[in-house]
Design a protein around this motif. Structure first.
Motif, PDB file in Angstrom:
ATOM      1  N   UNK A  25       0.829  -1.202   0.000  1.00 43.06           N
ATOM      2  CA  UNK A  25       0.000   0.000   0.000  1.00 43.06           C
ATOM      3  C   UNK A  25       0.869   1.259   0.000  1.00 43.06           C
ATOM      4  N   UNK A  66      -8.590  -0.811  -7.485  1.00 48.60           N
ATOM      5  CA  UNK A  66      -7.975  -1.152  -6.218  1.00 48.60           C
ATOM      6  C   UNK A  66      -7.685   0.102  -5.406  1.00 48.60           C
ATOM      7  N   UNK A  67      -7.167  -0.059  -4.176  1.00 50.91           N
ATOM      8  CA  UNK A  67      -6.912   1.089  -3.303  1.00 50.91           C
ATOM      9  C   UNK A  67      -5.654   1.863  -3.664  1.00 50.91           C
ATOM     10  N   UNK A 111     -17.075   9.310 -10.154  1.00 49.17           N
ATOM     11  CA  UNK A 111     -16.430   8.346  -9.275  1.00 49.17           C
ATOM     12  C   UNK A 111     -16.140   9.036  -7.937  1.00 49.17           C
ATOM     13  N   UNK A 165     -13.696   8.630  -4.332  1.00 49.45           N
ATOM     14  CA  UNK A 165     -12.537   7.979  -3.715  1.00 49.45           C
ATOM     15  C   UNK A 165     -12.505   8.362  -2.245  1.00 49.45           C
ATOM     16  N   UNK A 190      -7.908   6.371   1.559  1.00 49.56           N
ATOM     17  CA  UNK A 190      -7.263   5.073   1.607  1.00 49.56           C
ATOM     18  C   UNK A 190      -7.875   4.007   0.707  1.00 49.56           C
ATOM     19  N   UNK A 191      -8.801   4.404  -0.132  1.00 44.95           N
ATOM     20  CA  UNK A 191      -9.462   3.421  -1.002  1.00 44.95           C
ATOM     21  C   UNK A 191      -9.316   3.794  -2.476  1.00 44.95           C
ATOM     22  N   UNK A 192      -9.674   2.840  -3.333  1.00 51.77           N
ATOM     23  CA  UNK A 192      -9.671   3.115  -4.757  1.00 51.77           C
ATOM     24  C   UNK A 192     -10.934   3.847  -5.188  1.00 51.77           C
ATOM     25  N   UNK A 193     -10.987   4.160  -6.476  1.00 54.04           N
ATOM     26  CA  UNK A 193     -12.156   4.850  -7.014  1.00 54.04           C
ATOM     27  C   UNK A 193     -13.340   3.890  -7.086  1.00 54.04           C
ATOM     28  N   UNK A 245     -17.370   3.673  -8.647  1.00 55.64           N
ATOM     29  CA  UNK A 245     -18.367   4.322  -9.479  1.00 55.64           C
ATOM     30  C   UNK A 245     -19.530   4.784  -8.623  1.00 55.64           C
ATOM     31  N   UNK A 292     -14.497  12.460  -8.671  1.00 54.80           N
ATOM     32  CA  UNK A 292     -13.926  12.576 -10.005  1.00 54.80           C
ATOM     33  C   UNK A 292     -15.033  12.486 -11.049  1.00 54.80           C
ATOM     34  N   UNK A 346     -11.470   5.870 -20.492  1.00 52.13           N
ATOM     35  CA  UNK A 346     -11.975   6.842 -19.533  1.00 52.13           C
ATOM     36  C   UNK A 346     -11.046   8.048 -19.471  1.00 52.13           C
ATOM     37  N   UNK A 406     -10.509  11.376 -17.076  1.00 47.93           N
ATOM     38  CA  UNK A 406     -10.889  11.865 -15.757  1.00 47.93           C
ATOM     39  C   UNK A 406     -10.585  13.348 -15.600  1.00 47.93           C
ATOM     40  N   UNK A 465      -9.572  16.334 -12.607  1.00 50.27           N
ATOM     41  CA  UNK A 465      -8.505  16.315 -11.605  1.00 50.27           C
ATOM     42  C   UNK A 465      -8.980  15.932 -10.214  1.00 50.27           C
TER      43      UNK A 465
END
Lengths: 116, 115
Positions: free
Chosen positions: A9, A108-109, B36, B38, B41-44, B46, B89, B103, B105, B107
């Motif tokens: 991470x 993913x993160x 999207x 975020x 600490x996590x991903x994007x 939808x 986003x 895709x 995006x 900023x």
């Protein structure tokens, strides 16, 4: 594990180091992606793999080397990076690209990379 | 070419305030549009999408309407919560040419909601 996982991470490396980022998806997808997320810039698509074959390389410097040994795993090998390569590297996966179109991507993160 | 412009943050609101995050786009053809989110600490993830003009995407109290005449897809929520604090986003998905399906995006806009 579910969804898309990334390890490590967080990563701090010197410019002469060699390291690898790992991505694993548990969604049964066959397309995988690497994105770079830099501060104050839009997400940049780096590489796309469809059924383990690289289908896109968006002018990424050769110090970034992707590898997709199977549809569930994606690696990004790093060597002789520059400080400006410091960013959040995001992996995503989706159902396969069909007739040229992409399906919804699941992210993913990310790995937070710092190059000293 | 294809591009997305969204308002710069950070946006700071009190709980229950009304939220608008502006997004405009430039595209050839008829792209699909997305928001999207975020979380730290996590991903994007939808949040919502719209695939043609005048469509309204909605999810978790958020809404956005695909306005072709103004090339916009502004995100709105009537009453934000602390748990909405995240980066948002705006994105478009090209519908033709060599970039079909890719895709693009914006900023990102950081939203912070205070109790």
């Amino acid at each position: 594990e579910t969804g898309v996982t990334q390890t490590p991470r967080h990563l701090v490396m010197g410019m002469t180091n060699k390291k690898s980022l790992k991505c694993e998806q548990h969604l049964g997808h066959n397309a995988m992606y690497w994105y770079k997320q830099s501060a104050k810039k839009p997400l940049e698509l780096m590489f796309v793999y469809n059924f383990k074959e690289q289908t896109e390389n968006n002018s990424v410097p050769s110090r970034f080397s992707p590898e997709c040994p199977n549809s569930s795993h994606l690696f990004l090998h790093l060597h002789t990076l520059q400080p400006e390569d410091s960013a959040l590297y995001l992996c995503a996966s989706s159902l396969p690209r069909q007739r040229g179109d992409y399906n919804e991507q699941f992210f993913g993160p990310g790995t937070r990379l710092t190059v000293l | 070419g294809n591009s997305v412009t969204q308002m710069e943050g950070p946006v700071t609101l009190s709980e229950e305030a009304f939220l608008t995050i502006n997004c405009t786009y430039t595209a050839t053809g008829y792209p699909s549009l997305f928001w999207y989110v975020q979380y730290p600490g996590e991903g994007l993830q939808l949040l919502l999408k719209a695939t043609k003009a005048d469509d309204k995407g909605s999810n978790k109290g958020f809404e956005a309407t695909y306005r072709k005449e103004t090339t916009s897809f502004h995100l709105e929520k009537g009453s934000v919560q602390v748990s909405d604090s995240a980066v948002y986003f705006c994105a478009l998905k090209a519908d033709r040419g060599s970039t079909l399906g890719r895709l693009y995006f914006g900023r990102g806009t950081q939203l912070t909601v205070w109790p």
